[in-house]
Design a protein around this motif. Structure first.
Motif, mmCIF file in Angstrom:
data_model
loop_
_atom_site.group_PDB
_atom_site.id
_atom_site.type_symbol
_atom_site.label_atom_id
_atom_site.label_comp_id
_atom_site.label_asym_id
_atom_site.label_seq_id
_atom_site.Cartn_x
_atom_site.Cartn_y
_atom_site.Cartn_z
ATOM 1 N N THR A 1 21.310 30.460 37.039
ATOM 2 C CA THR A 1 19.890 30.279 37.320
ATOM 3 C C THR A 1 19.628 28.956 38.017
ATOM 4 O O THR A 1 18.599 28.792 38.669
ATOM 5 C CB THR A 1 19.066 30.352 36.026
ATOM 6 N N TRP A 2 20.534 27.984 37.848
ATOM 7 C CA TRP A 2 20.387 26.700 38.547
ATOM 8 C C TRP A 2 20.915 26.801 39.970
ATOM 9 O O TRP A 2 20.351 26.219 40.892
ATOM 10 C CB TRP A 2 21.175 25.603 37.831
ATOM 11 N N ASP A 3 22.014 27.505 40.138
ATOM 12 C CA ASP A 3 22.748 27.464 41.397
ATOM 13 C C ASP A 3 22.272 28.468 42.446
ATOM 14 O O ASP A 3 22.439 28.224 43.641
ATOM 15 C CB ASP A 3 24.236 27.723 41.135
ATOM 16 N N PHE A 4 21.708 29.617 42.012
ATOM 17 C CA PHE A 4 21.492 30.708 42.956
ATOM 18 C C PHE A 4 20.070 31.259 42.892
ATOM 19 O O PHE A 4 19.432 31.256 41.828
ATOM 20 C CB PHE A 4 22.468 31.851 42.665
ATOM 21 N N PRO A 5 19.575 31.803 44.011
ATOM 22 C CA PRO A 5 18.287 32.503 44.012
ATOM 23 C C PRO A 5 18.348 33.748 43.127
ATOM 24 O O PRO A 5 19.433 34.243 42.791
ATOM 25 C CB PRO A 5 18.100 32.886 45.491
ATOM 26 N N LYS A 6 17.181 34.276 42.777
ATOM 27 C CA LYS A 6 17.108 35.418 41.869
ATOM 28 C C LYS A 6 17.855 36.629 42.411
ATOM 29 O O LYS A 6 18.498 37.370 41.652
ATOM 30 C CB LYS A 6 15.643 35.779 41.598
ATOM 31 N N ALA B 1 20.851 38.542 40.418
ATOM 32 C CA ALA B 1 20.805 39.975 40.097
ATOM 33 C C ALA B 1 22.032 40.702 40.639
ATOM 34 O O ALA B 1 22.604 41.578 39.962
ATOM 35 C CB ALA B 1 19.523 40.586 40.669
ATOM 36 N N ALA B 2 22.450 40.351 41.848
ATOM 37 C CA ALA B 2 23.616 41.005 42.440
ATOM 38 C C ALA B 2 24.879 40.705 41.642
ATOM 39 O O ALA B 2 25.708 41.600 41.391
ATOM 40 C CB ALA B 2 23.781 40.544 43.885
ATOM 41 N N VAL C 1 22.688 32.485 50.244
ATOM 42 C CA VAL C 1 22.640 31.336 49.343
ATOM 43 C C VAL C 1 22.206 30.136 50.182
ATOM 44 O O VAL C 1 22.301 30.174 51.415
ATOM 45 C CB VAL C 1 24.007 31.066 48.679
ATOM 46 N N PRO C 2 21.691 29.088 49.568
ATOM 47 C CA PRO C 2 21.177 27.961 50.359
ATOM 48 C C PRO C 2 22.220 27.410 51.330
ATOM 49 O O PRO C 2 23.293 26.978 50.936
ATOM 50 C CB PRO C 2 20.822 26.922 49.281
ATOM 51 N N GLY C 3 21.918 27.493 52.610
ATOM 52 C CA GLY C 3 22.790 26.940 53.629
ATOM 53 C C GLY C 3 23.991 27.776 53.975
ATOM 54 O O GLY C 3 24.871 27.313 54.705
ATOM 55 N N PRO D 1 19.959 8.916 71.706
ATOM 56 C CA PRO D 1 20.348 10.328 71.594
ATOM 57 C C PRO D 1 19.140 11.243 71.503
ATOM 58 O O PRO D 1 18.097 10.837 71.013
ATOM 59 C CB PRO D 1 21.160 10.348 70.292
ATOM 60 N N ALA D 2 19.302 12.432 71.987
ATOM 61 C CA ALA D 2 18.228 13.414 71.851
ATOM 62 C C ALA D 2 18.081 13.783 70.394
ATOM 63 O O ALA D 2 18.987 13.609 69.588
ATOM 64 C CB ALA D 2 18.562 14.656 72.683
ATOM 65 N N ALA D 3 16.902 14.289 70.060
ATOM 66 C CA ALA D 3 16.678 14.697 68.677
ATOM 67 C C ALA D 3 17.685 15.772 68.305
ATOM 68 O O ALA D 3 17.942 16.701 69.050
ATOM 69 C CB ALA D 3 15.264 15.242 68.526
ATOM 70 N N VAL D 4 18.244 15.630 67.139
ATOM 71 C CA VAL D 4 19.281 16.556 66.690
ATOM 72 C C VAL D 4 18.860 17.151 65.366
ATOM 73 O O VAL D 4 18.480 16.431 64.454
ATOM 74 C CB VAL D 4 20.631 15.836 66.511
ATOM 75 N N THR D 5 18.902 18.448 65.276
ATOM 76 C CA THR D 5 18.620 19.096 64.009
ATOM 77 C C THR D 5 19.799 18.900 63.079
ATOM 78 O O THR D 5 20.941 19.155 63.463
ATOM 79 C CB THR D 5 18.387 20.602 64.219
ATOM 80 N N PRO D 6 19.554 18.415 61.845
ATOM 81 C CA PRO D 6 20.668 18.180 60.937
ATOM 82 C C PRO D 6 21.508 19.436 60.747
ATOM 83 O O PRO D 6 20.982 20.539 60.649
ATOM 84 C CB PRO D 6 19.968 17.778 59.628
ATOM 85 N N ALA D 7 22.820 19.251 60.696
ATOM 86 C CA ALA D 7 23.724 20.382 60.500
ATOM 87 C C ALA D 7 23.530 20.975 59.119
ATOM 88 O O ALA D 7 23.304 20.253 58.156
ATOM 89 C CB ALA D 7 25.165 19.921 60.659
ATOM 90 N N PRO D 8 23.566 22.293 58.987
ATOM 91 C CA PRO D 8 23.415 22.902 57.668
ATOM 92 C C PRO D 8 24.587 22.549 56.778
ATOM 93 O O PRO D 8 25.703 22.344 57.230
ATOM 94 C CB PRO D 8 23.381 24.404 57.978
ATOM 95 N N VAL D 9 24.312 22.503 55.494
ATOM 96 C CA VAL D 9 25.352 22.207 54.515
ATOM 97 C C VAL D 9 25.623 23.471 53.727
ATOM 98 O O VAL D 9 24.706 24.074 53.158
ATOM 99 C CB VAL D 9 24.909 21.081 53.556
ATOM 100 N N ALA D 10 26.850 23.872 53.706
ATOM 101 C CA ALA D 10 27.190 25.101 53.002
ATOM 102 C C ALA D 10 27.034 24.915 51.515
ATOM 103 O O ALA D 10 27.377 23.881 50.963
ATOM 104 C CB ALA D 10 28.630 25.496 53.312
ATOM 105 N N ALA D 11 26.471 25.928 50.871
ATOM 106 C CA ALA D 11 26.406 25.884 49.413
ATOM 107 C C ALA D 11 27.793 26.065 48.851
ATOM 108 O O ALA D 11 28.540 26.930 49.283
ATOM 109 C CB ALA D 11 25.485 27.006 48.910
ATOM 110 N N LYS D 12 28.143 25.244 47.886
ATOM 111 C CA LYS D 12 29.468 25.330 47.283
ATOM 112 C C LYS D 12 29.312 25.703 45.816
ATOM 113 O O LYS D 12 28.841 24.907 45.017
ATOM 114 C CB LYS D 12 30.201 23.994 47.394
#
Length: 499
Positions: free
Chosen positions: A252-257, A261-262, A277-279, A466-477
């Protein structure tokens, strides 16, 4: 846009970092309130400053100028008077003085922060004067409203928390508001983000998302039709390559509902479908589930008896801290059980009730919480602040929770973005860069000098922004679990910055 931490609290925080051995290097150019935040502190002593290095030149004279901004000067005596105030403020804020062995480093950290602050304020004040800019009542009211909304308290209440006193707090706020006035008048109006730039970023996100979606769908098909084993796909393609065992209730802390359920509906040895999952995108194999194992009453009785024996030792004259270091199962045992000061709502209920009801200096009876058994010694009480200072000894007695072992096939995915968030991110990035460029230009024009920390006055290197850079996504571990609360104290909420 991140503003500088107000009230000099960044300097106090820097010294707190020194207390735990953090060492960071400082970038060559700092920016005012509207730009980058307060930079980290370098611990490298400058020549002539307190240090354990032998054969350094003598320290500066009281009248020697350490830094200058136009006609404004900071002497060695001026600087060290402020440093002494910061040392005293740190003691008040932390409840204990800076250890003598750390004092030279701490003073040098304060010096650098104070010189940096002098340069920033000097540059922005003189720029404001040259442009005939001032903080008027309307701007002051607007900034006050934003501050109070951000902190959830009235300005007068926040001012009272400043360790250097209310007068200095108000003066520092005025300086920072003047900095913001200069930036909002002279710098930020030129910062633009076009619709075309926003759309290009949306298109980039859509393409990146489709790439990951197609890749994960391909892996799911290979598992379903048997052309590849899940373990082989994990080994070759996953960002995480080994199973992770975690308490079942931690899902319940780590994952969406939807992910919870899955996983709940997947049998041991089977895999889920592709999940968000996030990211990241992920497929999980449920390797094994282990049921909860309640602690036996005999084990609970043994834990309680161990703690009661420790309490008897303390009551007979043994040092509480020494006994805590010997037997406590809480990380605070390494500090002799010291928990510092805490208010109501910060501890589990049984612990809080005991701590706030005990007399100062008393070693109370054994207290049971969900973590085990505790004895508490209250060392101070501040009724005005609503806090107690206490130490404790813990002997754990916890049930073993139900566990679940998951093997993930996980790939980083771009975080969802919309036009508004992209525009905001680009705007804030460009404001920071524009503030830095403006400040450095004004610093050069005013002929800023600094003998103690030359890099604070140095001209920045020539480079294209530098041009504006969108932060790189961080994989959920999945294996990166939230740090559980200590036995004595639940995990605190994110600490608010000082006003």
């Amino acid at each position: 846009m991140q503003a500088r931490k107000t009230f000099g609290v960044a300097a106090l925080a820097a010294v707190a970092a020194l207390m735990v051995g953090c060492e960071k290097t400082e970038p060559a150019n700092e920016t005012p309130a509207g730009g980058q935040g307060q930079a980290a502190v370098t611990n490298t002593p400058a020549a002539g400053v307190e240090s354990d290095v032998v054969a350094l030149p003598p320290p500066p004279k009281d009248t020697d100028v350490i830094a200058s901004v136009g006609e404004a000067k900071m002497t060695w005596a001026d600087l060290n008077k402020q440093v002494d105030e910061m040392v005293e403020a740190y003691g008040k804020m932390s409840g204990q003085p800076i250890p003598s062995e750390m004092l030279p480093q701490a003073k040098q950290a304060f010096r650098r922060q104070l010189v940096q602050q002098f340069i920033i304020e000097g540059v922005m004040k003189q720029t404001a004067a040259a442009k005939n800019l001032a903080v008027d009542d309307a701007f002051r009211a607007e900034q006050t409203k934003e501050l109070e909304a951000r902190e959830g308290r009235k300005l007068d209440e926040l001012i009272k928390t400043f360790p250097l006193g209310e007068a200095k707090a108000r003066a520092m706020l005025e300086n920072q508001w003047l900095e913001m006035k200069v930036l909002e008048t002279l710098v930020f109006p030129s910062v633009k983000v076009t619709d075309e730039e926003v759309q290009a970023e949306l298109d980039k996100f859509a393409a990146e998302k489709k790439l990951v979606d197609d890749e994960m769908a391909g892996y799911a098909k290979q598992v379903a039709d048997g052309t590849a084993t899940f373990e082989d796909l994990v080994k070759a393609n996953s960002a995480v390559k080994s199973p992770t065992e975690l308490p079942a209730d931690q899902l319940t802390w780590d994952f969406p509902k939807e992910v919870q359920a899955a996983i709940a509906s997947t049998k041991d040895g089977e895999v889920t479908g592709v999940l968000d999952v996030p990211g990241a995108k992920a497929i999980f194999k449920v390797v094994k589930r282990t049921p909860a194992q309640p602690l036996t009453q005999a084990d609970r009785d043994a834990a309680k008896a161990k703690l009661e024996a420790a309490r008897d030792r303390v009551l007979k004259g043994e040092d509480f801290a020494k006994v805590a270091q010997e037997i406590s199962d809480c990380p605070s045992g390494q500090r002799g059980g010291d928990l510092g000061a805490f208010g109501k709502g910060q501890m589990v209920p049984e612990f809080e009730q005991a701590a706030f009801s005990q007399k100062v200096g008393e070693v109370g009876p054994v207290v049971q919480t969900k973590f085990g058994y505790h004895i508490i010694k209250v060392t101070a009480r501040d009724d005005k602040a609503g806090t107690v200072t206490a130490s404790h000894i813990l002997v754990k007695a916890e049930d073993k929770p139900a566990l679940i072992s998951l093997l993930p096939l996980i790939k980083p995915a771009p975080m969802p973005r919309d036009a508004e968030s992209i525009r905001t991110t680009f705007t804030e990035q460009r404001k920071r860069q524009a503030a830095m460029d403006f400040f450095n230009a004004q610093k050069k024009a005013l002929g800023v000098t600094c003998t103690l920390f030359p890099e604070l006055a140095a001209e920045p290197p020539k480079a294209d922004a530098p041009a504006a850079v969108t932060p790189a996504p961080v994989a959920a571990k999945p294996e990166a679990k939230p740090t559980p609360a200590p036995a004595d104290k639940p995990a605190p909420a994110a600490e608010k910055p000082a006003p």
